[in-house]
Write a protein that holds these residues in place. Sequence first.
Motif, PDB file in Angstrom:
ATOM      1  N   LEU A 228       0.838  -1.195   0.000  1.00  0.00           N
ATOM      2  CA  LEU A 228       0.000   0.000   0.000  1.00  0.00           C
ATOM      3  C   LEU A 228       0.875   1.249   0.000  1.00  0.00           C
ATOM      4  O   LEU A 228       0.570   2.228  -0.688  1.00  0.00           O
ATOM      5  CB  LEU A 228      -0.918  -0.001   1.229  1.00  0.00           C
ATOM      6  N   HIS A 229       1.957   1.213   0.764  1.00  0.00           N
ATOM      7  CA  HIS A 229       2.869   2.361   0.813  1.00  0.00           C
ATOM      8  C   HIS A 229       3.449   2.663  -0.564  1.00  0.00           C
ATOM      9  O   HIS A 229       3.468   3.823  -1.004  1.00  0.00           O
ATOM     10  CB  HIS A 229       4.002   2.083   1.808  1.00  0.00           C
ATOM     11  N   THR A 230       3.910   1.636  -1.261  1.00  0.00           N
ATOM     12  CA  THR A 230       4.504   1.827  -2.583  1.00  0.00           C
ATOM     13  C   THR A 230       3.487   2.386  -3.566  1.00  0.00           C
ATOM     14  O   THR A 230       3.782   3.310  -4.336  1.00  0.00           O
ATOM     15  CB  THR A 230       5.071   0.496  -3.110  1.00  0.00           C
ATOM     16  N   LYS A 231       2.277   1.847  -3.548  1.00  0.00           N
ATOM     17  CA  LYS A 231       1.222   2.351  -4.445  1.00  0.00           C
ATOM     18  C   LYS A 231       0.921   3.817  -4.161  1.00  0.00           C
ATOM     19  O   LYS A 231       0.746   4.616  -5.094  1.00  0.00           O
ATOM     20  CB  LYS A 231      -0.051   1.516  -4.276  1.00  0.00           C
ATOM     21  N   SER A 232       0.872   4.176  -2.883  1.00  0.00           N
ATOM     22  CA  SER A 232       0.567   5.563  -2.505  1.00  0.00           C
ATOM     23  C   SER A 232       1.676   6.508  -2.963  1.00  0.00           C
ATOM     24  O   SER A 232       1.402   7.589  -3.490  1.00  0.00           O
ATOM     25  CB  SER A 232       0.388   5.659  -0.986  1.00  0.00           C
ATOM     26  N   VAL A 233       2.931   6.084  -2.765  1.00  0.00           N
ATOM     27  CA  VAL A 233       4.073   6.912  -3.173  1.00  0.00           C
ATOM     28  C   VAL A 233       4.097   7.097  -4.685  1.00  0.00           C
ATOM     29  O   VAL A 233       4.283   8.213  -5.185  1.00  0.00           O
ATOM     30  CB  VAL A 233       5.398   6.279  -2.692  1.00  0.00           C
ATOM     31  N   LEU A 234       3.896   6.020  -5.424  1.00  0.00           N
ATOM     32  CA  LEU A 234       3.913   6.105  -6.891  1.00  0.00           C
ATOM     33  C   LEU A 234       2.775   6.980  -7.405  1.00  0.00           C
ATOM     34  O   LEU A 234       2.951   7.747  -8.358  1.00  0.00           O
ATOM     35  CB  LEU A 234       3.826   4.706  -7.498  1.00  0.00           C
ATOM     36  N   LEU A 235       1.595   6.871  -6.774  1.00  0.00           N
ATOM     37  CA  LEU A 235       0.457   7.689  -7.184  1.00  0.00           C
ATOM     38  C   LEU A 235       0.754   9.172  -7.001  1.00  0.00           C
ATOM     39  O   LEU A 235       0.588   9.971  -7.936  1.00  0.00           O
ATOM     40  CB  LEU A 235      -0.782   7.300  -6.362  1.00  0.00           C
ATOM     41  N   MET A 236       1.216   9.550  -5.806  1.00  0.00           N
ATOM     42  CA  MET A 236       1.476  10.964  -5.529  1.00  0.00           C
ATOM     43  C   MET A 236       2.657  11.491  -6.340  1.00  0.00           C
ATOM     44  O   MET A 236       2.621  12.626  -6.838  1.00  0.00           O
ATOM     45  CB  MET A 236       1.748  11.161  -4.038  1.00  0.00           C
ATOM     46  N   THR A 237       3.692  10.682  -6.496  1.00  0.00           N
ATOM     47  CA  THR A 237       4.853  11.106  -7.282  1.00  0.00           C
ATOM     48  C   THR A 237       4.455  11.360  -8.726  1.00  0.00           C
ATOM     49  O   THR A 237       4.846  12.371  -9.326  1.00  0.00           O
ATOM     50  CB  THR A 237       5.966  10.045  -7.230  1.00  0.00           C
ATOM     51  N   GLY A 238       3.656  10.461  -9.289  1.00  0.00           N
ATOM     52  CA  GLY A 238       3.195  10.634 -10.663  1.00  0.00           C
ATOM     53  C   GLY A 238       2.342  11.874 -10.838  1.00  0.00           C
ATOM     54  O   GLY A 238       2.511  12.634 -11.800  1.00  0.00           O
ATOM     55  N   ILE A 239       1.421  12.099  -9.893  1.00  0.00           N
ATOM     56  CA  ILE A 239       0.544  13.265  -9.962  1.00  0.00           C
ATOM     57  C   ILE A 239       1.355  14.558  -9.884  1.00  0.00           C
ATOM     58  O   ILE A 239       1.158  15.495 -10.677  1.00  0.00           O
ATOM     59  CB  ILE A 239      -0.513  13.227  -8.837  1.00  0.00           C
ATOM     60  N   LEU A 240       2.293  14.620  -8.936  1.00  0.00           N
ATOM     61  CA  LEU A 240       3.083  15.836  -8.747  1.00  0.00           C
ATOM     62  C   LEU A 240       4.003  16.105  -9.934  1.00  0.00           C
ATOM     63  O   LEU A 240       4.145  17.257 -10.366  1.00  0.00           O
ATOM     64  CB  LEU A 240       3.896  15.725  -7.452  1.00  0.00           C
ATOM     65  N   LEU A 241       4.635  15.061 -10.461  1.00  0.00           N
ATOM     66  CA  LEU A 241       5.518  15.243 -11.616  1.00  0.00           C
ATOM     67  C   LEU A 241       4.743  15.740 -12.829  1.00  0.00           C
ATOM     68  O   LEU A 241       5.170  16.679 -13.516  1.00  0.00           O
ATOM     69  CB  LEU A 241       6.238  13.938 -11.951  1.00  0.00           C
ATOM     70  N   ALA A 242       3.592  15.113 -13.095  1.00  0.00           N
ATOM     71  CA  ALA A 242       2.784  15.498 -14.257  1.00  0.00           C
ATOM     72  C   ALA A 242       2.209  16.901 -14.092  1.00  0.00           C
ATOM     73  O   ALA A 242       2.273  17.735 -15.011  1.00  0.00           O
ATOM     74  CB  ALA A 242       1.657  14.486 -14.466  1.00  0.00           C
ATOM     75  N   ALA A 243       1.653  17.183 -12.915  1.00  0.00           N
ATOM     76  CA  ALA A 243       1.057  18.504 -12.668  1.00  0.00           C
ATOM     77  C   ALA A 243       2.125  19.595 -12.735  1.00  0.00           C
ATOM     78  O   ALA A 243       1.903  20.662 -13.328  1.00  0.00           O
ATOM     79  CB  ALA A 243       0.369  18.524 -11.306  1.00  0.00           C
ATOM     80  N   GLY A 244       3.280  19.333 -12.129  1.00  0.00           N
ATOM     81  CA  GLY A 244       4.360  20.311 -12.148  1.00  0.00           C
ATOM     82  C   GLY A 244       4.850  20.588 -13.552  1.00  0.00           C
ATOM     83  O   GLY A 244       5.081  21.748 -13.928  1.00  0.00           O
ATOM     84  N   PHE A 245       5.006  19.535 -14.349  1.00  0.00           N
ATOM     85  CA  PHE A 245       5.465  19.690 -15.733  1.00  0.00           C
ATOM     86  C   PHE A 245       4.506  20.571 -16.542  1.00  0.00           C
ATOM     87  O   PHE A 245       4.926  21.522 -17.206  1.00  0.00           O
ATOM     88  CB  PHE A 245       5.593  18.316 -16.389  1.00  0.00           C
ATOM     89  N   VAL A 246       3.229  20.277 -16.453  1.00  0.00           N
ATOM     90  CA  VAL A 246       2.223  21.025 -17.225  1.00  0.00           C
ATOM     91  C   VAL A 246       2.158  22.477 -16.770  1.00  0.00           C
ATOM     92  O   VAL A 246       2.147  23.411 -17.597  1.00  0.00           O
ATOM     93  CB  VAL A 246       0.838  20.360 -17.102  1.00  0.00           C
ATOM     94  N   LEU A 247       2.123  22.699 -15.457  1.00  0.00           N
ATOM     95  CA  LEU A 247       1.985  24.064 -14.941  1.00  0.00           C
ATOM     96  C   LEU A 247       3.215  24.920 -15.240  1.00  0.00           C
ATOM     97  O   LEU A 247       3.080  26.097 -15.610  1.00  0.00           O
ATOM     98  CB  LEU A 247       1.720  24.022 -13.435  1.00  0.00           C
TER      99      LEU A 247
END
Length: 448
Positions: A228-247
């Motif tokens: 569960l920890h790994t899934k949570s980390v990958l989810l948030m990391t992916g969201i932040l990387l993608a959102a940061g790139f676009v913004l």
Amino acid sequence: MNLKLKGNSRVWTPPRILALGYAVIILLGSFLLMLPQSHQSGEGLSFLNAFFTATSATCVTGLVVVDTGTFFTPFGQTVIMCLIQIGGLGFMTMATLIALVFRRRISLRERLILQESMNQGDMEGIVRLIKKVLYYSFAIELVGAIVFSLRLMMDHPPGQAVFFGIFHAVSLFNNAGFDLFGEYRSLTGYVADPVMNLVAILLIVLGGLGFVVLSDLIEFRKNRRLSLHTKSVLLMTGILLAAGFVLVLVFEFTNPGTLGKLSWGGKFWASLFHSTTTRTAGANTVDLTQLRQATLLLTIIFMFIGGSPGSTAGGVKTTTILLMFGAVLAMLRGRKDVVLFRFRLGQERIFKALTIVVFALVLVITATMILSMTESTDFLTVLFEATSAFGTVGLSLGLTPHLTVIGKLLICLLMFAGRVGLITLAYALAPKQEKEPFRYAEGKIMIG
């Protein structure tokens, strides 16, 4: 490795030993950086500046008061690199490496300290995890150093290229912002270089995911499942990387001081790199002083969030923010439990996340108010510097080299708190807490 300290075991708790260990390493690094062999001939280094540099290196931050590439000799740069390595992996991890090399037994007390340093819930398999941490870290750094060295040989003599390759691989994997290119340039000379950008981004991301996550990913083919920890980390990391790139791409696309002058390829790499580095890496490929205010505010938010637990990164951590958003969503939906990937999370986890975020906000806001009085600059620059220090990021708008004595000491405190961890530091400073023998009657107050 022998950490049997005299005195009451209640006094020398694991959090206190961790805080003391980092403090000792910083002081030792300070004295080494003051040696004549550490800096260029004719240039002295005061204790305060040496202490600041050692704190920044041990806390894997990257804020500097003197230029690392031109002020320090190869010896001084090697000292900084060793401090980064020790601070990134944790001094207990490095002590365990020495114990394993000399076949020393890891005591129960030492396992407790390792558990605290790696932010683990229990001691089961802690030594096995430490071995994985060492193996994965050195292997990743070695690959990064080789690729960097080969690329840098196009611009530098072979010997210097190899040293630069090793230094920057260690610095980036441990999410420290130190560089050797001189004149505070960081990686701005390689803003559109695919090799330098790709390797740097991979090193930063792998260092910021956390060693438990790396272990889960590497062993996925065998176990066929992720925690569960790994899934949570990958989810948030992916969201932040993608959102940061676009913004960043949207905010800076037409800015002539940053992305506006670059090709499409340069815009892509610069946006992706900035999105990655803001969450505690500290390197930069564009001039930060030319960023628009919207991008600076986004950078501050990302620096505050930071990387993931059990990694080389700082900040309040990705999973903490995920828990906070999960709690808000559960409240809006009228549900009592926070559920992630079909797992219910205990209330103590939510309270811990809330404590970390509030504690961090109070610390950063207080430091910003003090710095606003002691430093002659605008508010956004002060907030940026304070958040960068707390998140152990290392990005700067140019204030750090001009800090007052009070400013330097306060930034050192923020870097130390960010690296040791707010909860660990609170437990280290607080007296021994006894369990309450009773519970008070429940009361109600109006909210919202």
